[in-house]
Motif scaffolding. Structure first.
Motif, short mmCIF file in Angstrom:
data_model
loop_
_atom_site.label_atom_id
_atom_site.label_comp_id
_atom_site.label_asym_id
_atom_site.label_seq_id
_atom_site.Cartn_x
_atom_site.Cartn_y
_atom_site.Cartn_z
N PRO A 17 0.77 -1.29 -0.05
CA PRO A 17 -0.09 0.00 0.07
C PRO A 17 1.01 1.31 0.13
N LEU A 18 0.26 2.32 -0.65
CA LEU A 18 0.75 3.72 -0.46
C LEU A 18 -0.33 4.52 0.04
N HIS A 19 -0.02 4.89 1.33
CA HIS A 19 -0.97 5.77 2.24
C HIS A 19 -0.53 6.98 2.60
N ALA A 20 -1.59 7.95 2.55
CA ALA A 20 -1.40 9.32 3.09
C ALA A 20 -1.24 9.24 4.54
N ALA A 21 -0.46 10.00 4.98
CA ALA A 21 -0.16 10.34 6.56
C ALA A 21 -0.39 11.70 7.06
N PRO A 22 -1.37 12.28 6.71
CA PRO A 22 -2.09 13.61 7.08
C PRO A 22 -1.43 14.26 8.59
N ARG A 23 -1.73 13.29 9.61
CA ARG A 23 -1.29 13.78 10.67
C ARG A 23 0.19 13.94 11.18
N LEU A 24 0.85 12.95 10.85
CA LEU A 24 2.24 13.07 10.78
C LEU A 24 2.66 14.22 9.88
N GLY A 25 2.28 14.32 8.61
CA GLY A 25 2.67 15.26 7.94
C GLY A 25 2.42 16.70 8.38
N GLU A 26 1.07 17.00 9.01
CA GLU A 26 0.99 18.22 9.76
C GLU A 26 2.00 18.36 11.10
N ALA A 27 2.39 17.42 11.66
CA ALA A 27 3.22 17.64 12.71
C ALA A 27 4.51 18.22 12.13
N LEU A 28 4.97 17.59 10.88
CA LEU A 28 6.40 17.84 10.33
C LEU A 28 6.18 19.02 9.52
#
Length: 334
Positions: A17-28
């Protein structure tokens, strides 16, 4: 880069799978952060070595091998995945493991990958040093000859030209997934340890000028890693009949290795906590935790452009958390 002419076994699980990581992305501060989940392959608790093993075992079976011998540190992910693949294919697996990481205790010596090696039916040989490792290997070869078995020997991490083909295939797979999403430019964050994964990615992404690599060393300093990477890219490209890509300008750093291979740092555990608490995803303290620490550092340093698509390659290693149980418990408690 046609891979169809190479012997290959199907271990299942592709594409990962290729998943979006919005919460991690927001933190970074990386709004377009994606995770390539090579950790969720259904065989042997997953991991990047399974891609290499498809080609390594394909070549071995074609050559008539019925026994596989390979090497690694005591908590090797490669050993665990090789044992699982051999169990699936009905091959004898001999793991020659060297206690080269300065760690001891019941968790490290008996839990994690070590317990799984036994679960998957491998014969596990634990050696104190390189000399004992060599002697054990010679003994296993002699025993196989006497018993009429044919041996295939795989290097540490499955990292040679044939093994690197697994990540040439992975690069093609990722490029197709990104194209399906309409993404026309992306950066891929990946580890360098024994080198087969990063070498395969270097060769495999070469036809896609819109894919760039950021590589975090987790076991060797940059100069050693580049020498290793050069050898493996030449080997993989040679098998494919292509010119090896230049490594000039490749972004590769060793800033989050810490004291050495298999020794997690405070930054490592910070990254483990961050991925877990934002996306519910486990990193390990040896490989992905250190690459995760590099991602955190690079984001803080402003190395990613606004709106840039960034793909973090999750190469697995979950059982390693249990091999490091005391530190893991301390890191996540409270």
């Amino acid at each position: 880069m046609n891979l169809d002419r190479f012997p290959r076994v199907d271990l299942g699980g592709s594409p990962t799978p290729l998943h979006a990581a919005p919460r991690l992305g927001e933190a970074l501060g990386i709004p377009n952060l994606l995770l390539k989940r090579d950790d969720v392959h259904p065989l042997g608790i997953g991991g990047n070595k399974l891609r290499k093993l498809e080609f390594l075992l394909g070549a071995a079976i074609t050559a008539g091998a019925d026994t596989v011998i390979t090497f690694g540190a005591l908590q090797t992910n490669h050993g665990r995945q090789t044992a699982a693949a051999c169990a699936k294919l009905g091959l004898r697996c001999e793991l020659v493991l060297t206690a080269k990481v300065p760690r001891d205790g019941d968790a490290y010596e008996r839990s994690g990958n070590v317990a799984l090696d036994h679960l998957f039916g491998a014969n596990v040989h634990i050696c104190a040093d390189g000399l004992e490792t060599g002697r054990t290997y010679d003994r296993l070869i002699t025993e196989a000859e006497v018993e009429g078995r044919k041996v295939a020997t795989f290097p540490v991490g499955g990292s040679d030209g044939v093994g690197a083909l697994g990540y040439v295939a992975a690069a093609q797979e990722l490029a197709a997934q990104l194209t399906e999403r309409g993404i026309t430019r992306a950066r891929v964050i990946a580890p360098h340890a024994s080198g087969g994964t990063s070498a395969g990615l270097v060769v495999g992404t070469a036809p896609y000028d819109w894919l760039t690599l950021d590589i975090a060393c987790v076991s060797h300093p940059v100069d050693e890693a580049l020498d290793n990477l050069a050898d493996l890219t030449v080997a993989a490209a040679g098998l494919l009949g292509s010119e090896p890509p230049s490594l000039d300008g490749l972004h590769i750093t060793d800033g989050t290795i810490g004291p050495g291979y298999g020794i997690p740092t405070a930054e490592t555990w910070d990254a483990v906590r961050l991925f877990g608490r934002t996306e519910g995803i486990a990193l390990d303290p040896v490989y992905t935790g250190k690459v995760g620490a590099a991602l955190v550092r690079w984001a803080a340093e402003g190395q990613f452009a606004a709106g840039e698509h960034v793909v973090f390659l999750h190469t697995g290693g979950l059982p390693g958390l249990y091999g490091y149980a005391p530190e893991f418990t301390d890191a996540v408690s409270g």
